[in-house]
Design an enzyme around this catalytic site. Sequence first.
Site, PDB file in Angstrom:
ATOM      1  CG  ASP A  33      43.328  41.080  32.273  1.00 38.77           C
ATOM      2  OD1 ASP A  33      43.847  41.167  33.402  1.00 38.77           O
ATOM      3  OD2 ASP A  33      43.983  41.239  31.207  1.00 38.77           O
ATOM      4  CG  ASN A  91      49.966  39.001  40.466  1.00 35.50           C
ATOM      5  OD1 ASN A  91      50.094  37.889  40.965  1.00 35.50           O
ATOM      6  ND2 ASN A  91      49.532  39.167  39.226  1.00 35.50           N
ATOM      7  CB  VAL A 100      48.140  47.835  36.993  1.00 32.73           C
ATOM      8  CG1 VAL A 100      47.377  49.134  37.192  1.00 32.73           C
ATOM      9  CG2 VAL A 100      48.216  47.473  35.512  1.00 32.73           C
ATOM     10  CG  HIS A 104      44.706  44.541  39.896  1.00 38.18           C
ATOM     11  ND1 HIS A 104      45.747  45.425  40.087  1.00 38.18           N
ATOM     12  CD2 HIS A 104      45.235  43.483  39.238  1.00 38.18           C
ATOM     13  CE1 HIS A 104      46.849  44.931  39.571  1.00 38.18           C
ATOM     14  NE2 HIS A 104      46.575  43.738  39.053  1.00 38.18           N
ATOM     15  CG  HIS A 106      44.294  38.937  38.176  1.00 40.53           C
ATOM     16  ND1 HIS A 106      44.579  39.243  36.865  1.00 40.53           N
ATOM     17  CD2 HIS A 106      45.213  39.612  38.914  1.00 40.53           C
ATOM     18  CE1 HIS A 106      45.624  40.054  36.805  1.00 40.53           C
ATOM     19  NE2 HIS A 106      46.034  40.293  38.040  1.00 40.53           N
TER      20      HIS A 106
HETATM   21  P1  AMP Z   1      49.009  42.536  37.446  1.00 35.77           P
HETATM   22  O1  AMP Z   1      50.168  41.909  36.754  1.00 35.77           O
HETATM   23  O2  AMP Z   1      48.455  41.696  38.541  1.00 35.77           O
HETATM   24  O3  AMP Z   1      49.289  43.957  37.837  1.00 35.77           O
HETATM   25  O4  AMP Z   1      47.829  42.560  36.363  1.00 35.77           O
HETATM   26  C1  AMP Z   1      47.522  43.661  35.563  1.00 35.77           C
HETATM   27  C2  AMP Z   1      46.486  43.195  34.585  1.00 35.77           C
HETATM   28  O5  AMP Z   1      45.874  44.330  34.009  1.00 35.77           O
HETATM   29  C3  AMP Z   1      47.029  42.334  33.433  1.00 35.77           C
HETATM   30  O6  AMP Z   1      46.378  41.071  33.443  1.00 35.77           O
HETATM   31  C4  AMP Z   1      46.672  43.163  32.180  1.00 35.77           C
HETATM   32  O7  AMP Z   1      46.283  42.364  31.097  1.00 35.77           O
HETATM   33  C5  AMP Z   1      45.539  44.023  32.696  1.00 35.77           C
HETATM   34  N1  AMP Z   1      45.353  45.306  32.005  1.00 35.77           N
HETATM   35  C6  AMP Z   1      46.286  46.235  31.723  1.00 35.77           C
HETATM   36  N2  AMP Z   1      45.730  47.304  31.125  1.00 35.77           N
HETATM   37  C7  AMP Z   1      44.396  47.035  31.047  1.00 35.77           C
HETATM   38  C8  AMP Z   1      43.274  47.760  30.542  1.00 35.77           C
HETATM   39  N3  AMP Z   1      43.397  48.968  29.982  1.00 35.77           N
HETATM   40  N4  AMP Z   1      42.048  47.174  30.618  1.00 35.77           N
HETATM   41  C9  AMP Z   1      41.911  45.947  31.175  1.00 35.77           C
HETATM   42  N5  AMP Z   1      42.923  45.233  31.674  1.00 35.77           N
HETATM   43  C10 AMP Z   1      44.153  45.766  31.611  1.00 35.77           C
END
Ligand code: AMP
Length: 121
Positions: A33, A91, A100, A104, A106
């Site tokens: 992340d 999430n 995003v 995914h 975490h």
């Molecule tokens: P969520 O809020 O569950 O959608 O988590 C999205 C996660 O993606 C967050 O923890 C961000 O820090 C992570 N994130 C966003 N862009 C990138 C990226 N380019 N590379 C790695 N992690 C990312």
Amino acid sequence: MTYDQNNIFSRILRDEIPCNKVYENEYALAFHDIAPHAPVHILVIPKGAYESIIDFSAHASSDEVSGFWKAVSHVADQQGITKDGCRILSNVGANGGQEVPHFHVHLLGGVFLGPILFKKL
Ligand code: AMP
């Protein structure tokens, strides 16, 4: 809701944006992340176009589901967070705080994470 082909994880899968990869199999990709919340904070994403864990669970094939969760397990072991414990979360949507719109999970570990993260009513 239709899957957004331009979301950042979809672009990572197309190699349009780099990631700090830790593992890949036929069905999943795992990478650090970009804004970690713990000493170990890895994201594992399926290679298929699924916007959430709900979408994935409902529509992915058995091979995709199996390949994805095998990857999660492999990465947890690889990162050394299985023995002392970790948190695995996903999430979903607006109320879940999903930023995003590509499914995914975490993987968080390497430190005591405290109580589960949600606000009291
Ligand atoms: P969520 O809020 O569950 O959608 O988590 C999205 C996660 O993606 C967050 O923890 C961000 O820090 C992570 N994130 C966003 N862009 C990138 C990226 N380019 N590379 C790695 N992690 C990312």
